[in-house]
Design a protein around this motif. Sequence first.
Motif, PDB file in Angstrom:
ATOM      1  N   GLY A 105       0.790  -1.225   0.000  1.00 15.85           N
ATOM      2  CA  GLY A 105       0.000   0.000   0.000  1.00 15.85           C
ATOM      3  C   GLY A 105       0.822   1.274   0.000  1.00 15.85           C
ATOM      4  O   GLY A 105       0.280   2.365   0.198  1.00 15.85           O
ATOM      5  N   ASN A 106       2.144   1.165  -0.241  1.00 16.50           N
ATOM      6  CA  ASN A 106       3.000   2.354  -0.305  1.00 16.50           C
ATOM      7  C   ASN A 106       2.903   2.998  -1.682  1.00 16.50           C
ATOM      8  O   ASN A 106       2.915   2.297  -2.702  1.00 16.50           O
ATOM      9  N   PRO A 107       2.831   4.332  -1.740  1.00 18.90           N
ATOM     10  CA  PRO A 107       2.696   5.016  -3.031  1.00 18.90           C
ATOM     11  C   PRO A 107       4.027   5.141  -3.768  1.00 18.90           C
ATOM     12  O   PRO A 107       5.082   5.297  -3.156  1.00 18.90           O
ATOM     13  N   HIS A 108       3.939   5.086  -5.086  1.00 16.96           N
ATOM     14  CA  HIS A 108       5.096   5.280  -5.968  1.00 16.96           C
ATOM     15  C   HIS A 108       4.638   6.119  -7.147  1.00 16.96           C
ATOM     16  O   HIS A 108       3.472   6.083  -7.524  1.00 16.96           O
ATOM     17  N   GLY A 109       5.566   6.866  -7.737  1.00 16.16           N
ATOM     18  CA  GLY A 109       5.232   7.680  -8.891  1.00 16.16           C
ATOM     19  C   GLY A 109       6.361   7.690  -9.897  1.00 16.16           C
ATOM     20  O   GLY A 109       7.521   7.467  -9.549  1.00 16.16           O
ATOM     21  N   ILE A 110       6.006   7.943 -11.154  1.00 19.21           N
ATOM     22  CA  ILE A 110       7.002   7.999 -12.217  1.00 19.21           C
ATOM     23  C   ILE A 110       6.524   8.967 -13.300  1.00 19.21           C
ATOM     24  O   ILE A 110       5.329   9.041 -13.597  1.00 19.21           O
ATOM     25  N   THR A 111       7.462   9.734 -13.855  1.00 21.48           N
ATOM     26  CA  THR A 111       7.167  10.642 -14.956  1.00 21.48           C
ATOM     27  C   THR A 111       7.112   9.842 -16.254  1.00 21.48           C
ATOM     28  O   THR A 111       8.011   9.053 -16.531  1.00 21.48           O
ATOM     29  N   ILE A 112       6.053  10.079 -17.023  1.00 21.53           N
ATOM     30  CA  ILE A 112       5.859   9.360 -18.290  1.00 21.53           C
ATOM     31  C   ILE A 112       5.403  10.366 -19.347  1.00 21.53           C
ATOM     32  O   ILE A 112       4.493  11.160 -19.098  1.00 21.53           O
ATOM     33  N   SER A 113       6.013  10.306 -20.524  1.00 18.72           N
ATOM     34  CA  SER A 113       5.525  11.142 -21.628  1.00 18.72           C
ATOM     35  C   SER A 113       4.924  10.274 -22.731  1.00 18.72           C
ATOM     36  O   SER A 113       4.484  10.784 -23.756  1.00 18.72           O
ATOM     37  N   ALA A 155       7.828  16.961 -12.769  1.00 14.74           N
ATOM     38  CA  ALA A 155       8.295  16.075 -13.841  1.00 14.74           C
ATOM     39  C   ALA A 155       9.717  15.600 -13.543  1.00 14.74           C
ATOM     40  O   ALA A 155      10.019  14.409 -13.661  1.00 14.74           O
ATOM     41  N   MET A 156      10.569  16.512 -13.134  1.00 20.42           N
ATOM     42  CA  MET A 156      11.960  16.158 -12.831  1.00 20.42           C
ATOM     43  C   MET A 156      12.037  15.314 -11.557  1.00 20.42           C
ATOM     44  O   MET A 156      12.817  14.360 -11.481  1.00 20.42           O
ATOM     45  N   HIS A 157      11.252  15.651 -10.563  1.00 18.93           N
ATOM     46  CA  HIS A 157      11.257  14.926  -9.289  1.00 18.93           C
ATOM     47  C   HIS A 157      10.907  13.450  -9.487  1.00 18.93           C
ATOM     48  O   HIS A 157      11.581  12.566  -8.954  1.00 18.93           O
ATOM     49  N   PHE A 158       9.856  13.174 -10.254  1.00 17.70           N
ATOM     50  CA  PHE A 158       9.400  11.801 -10.433  1.00 17.70           C
ATOM     51  C   PHE A 158      10.119  11.070 -11.570  1.00 17.70           C
ATOM     52  O   PHE A 158       9.856   9.905 -11.829  1.00 17.70           O
ATOM     53  N   ALA A 159      11.053  11.757 -12.238  1.00 14.96           N
ATOM     54  CA  ALA A 159      11.829  11.126 -13.303  1.00 14.96           C
ATOM     55  C   ALA A 159      12.932  10.221 -12.753  1.00 14.96           C
ATOM     56  O   ALA A 159      13.467   9.390 -13.481  1.00 14.96           O
ATOM     57  N   THR A 160      13.253  10.366 -11.469  1.00 15.43           N
ATOM     58  CA  THR A 160      14.279   9.522 -10.856  1.00 15.43           C
ATOM     59  C   THR A 160      13.710   8.812  -9.630  1.00 15.43           C
ATOM     60  O   THR A 160      12.795   9.317  -8.985  1.00 15.43           O
ATOM     61  N   VAL A 161      14.253   7.667  -9.321  1.00 17.58           N
ATOM     62  CA  VAL A 161      13.802   6.872  -8.175  1.00 17.58           C
ATOM     63  C   VAL A 161      14.269   7.537  -6.889  1.00 17.58           C
ATOM     64  O   VAL A 161      15.427   7.935  -6.764  1.00 17.58           O
ATOM     65  N   VAL A 215      13.501   7.513  -2.367  1.00 19.94           N
ATOM     66  CA  VAL A 215      12.811   6.981  -1.197  1.00 19.94           C
ATOM     67  C   VAL A 215      11.854   8.073  -0.724  1.00 19.94           C
ATOM     68  O   VAL A 215      12.188   9.257  -0.795  1.00 19.94           O
ATOM     69  N   ASN A 216      10.688   7.692  -0.257  1.00 23.36           N
ATOM     70  CA  ASN A 216       9.692   8.663   0.225  1.00 23.36           C
ATOM     71  C   ASN A 216       9.436   9.758  -0.813  1.00 23.36           C
ATOM     72  O   ASN A 216       9.578  10.942  -0.538  1.00 23.36           O
ATOM     73  N   GLN A 217       9.063   9.339  -2.012  1.00 23.41           N
ATOM     74  CA  GLN A 217       8.886  10.261  -3.141  1.00 23.41           C
ATOM     75  C   GLN A 217       7.923  11.414  -2.884  1.00 23.41           C
ATOM     76  O   GLN A 217       8.030  12.445  -3.530  1.00 23.41           O
TER      77      GLN A 217
END
Length: 169
Positions: A30-38, A83-89, A91-93
């Motif tokens: 149930g931990n959240p994750h995010g990623i930048t996608i174009s 966009a830049m923040h979520f472009a890289t892995v 911890v605690n995004q």
Amino acid sequence: MTPFTSQELRKGFSSFATGVTVITCLDEDGNPHGITISSFNTVSLEPPLILWSLKKHSRLMPWVELGKKQLIHVLERSQEHLAMHFATVKVNQFNGISHKIATSGLTQIDDCVAYYECETVCVHTGGDHNIIVAKVINLKNHPERDPLIFARSKFVGLDFAETKTSQSE
């Protein structure tokens, strides 16, 4: 036509302007994750389908497979930092990122142009990426906000206010 390098192909692909999205999902705990996608695209109105691509070996792949839910955020023109923040892995995004938990339980970043809550209905292999086809379950749209655009390896914006004014005359 002569053969091309992967760098030349990347540069050629960058000529196609695209919107910028951040996709959030939940892991098995149930931990959240995010990623930048174009690589976001609309597919169908009936049923409401979208597609997006993710590297085959991405750490997020298990959390977006068939039947899994994700929240797609269309970033607003001023959200380059997201966009830049979520472009890289990281911890605690979501530390320091303005967000809330949506009714679905997914993490929703504040002040985006549009939100698509989706469920993956199929995954196709496409070279070194997986193509995720997802059904749109819920939608929030803020047409008064201008989207962030990415082209030629940089962020750009369009002035929609001018277009809205000229259309109404």
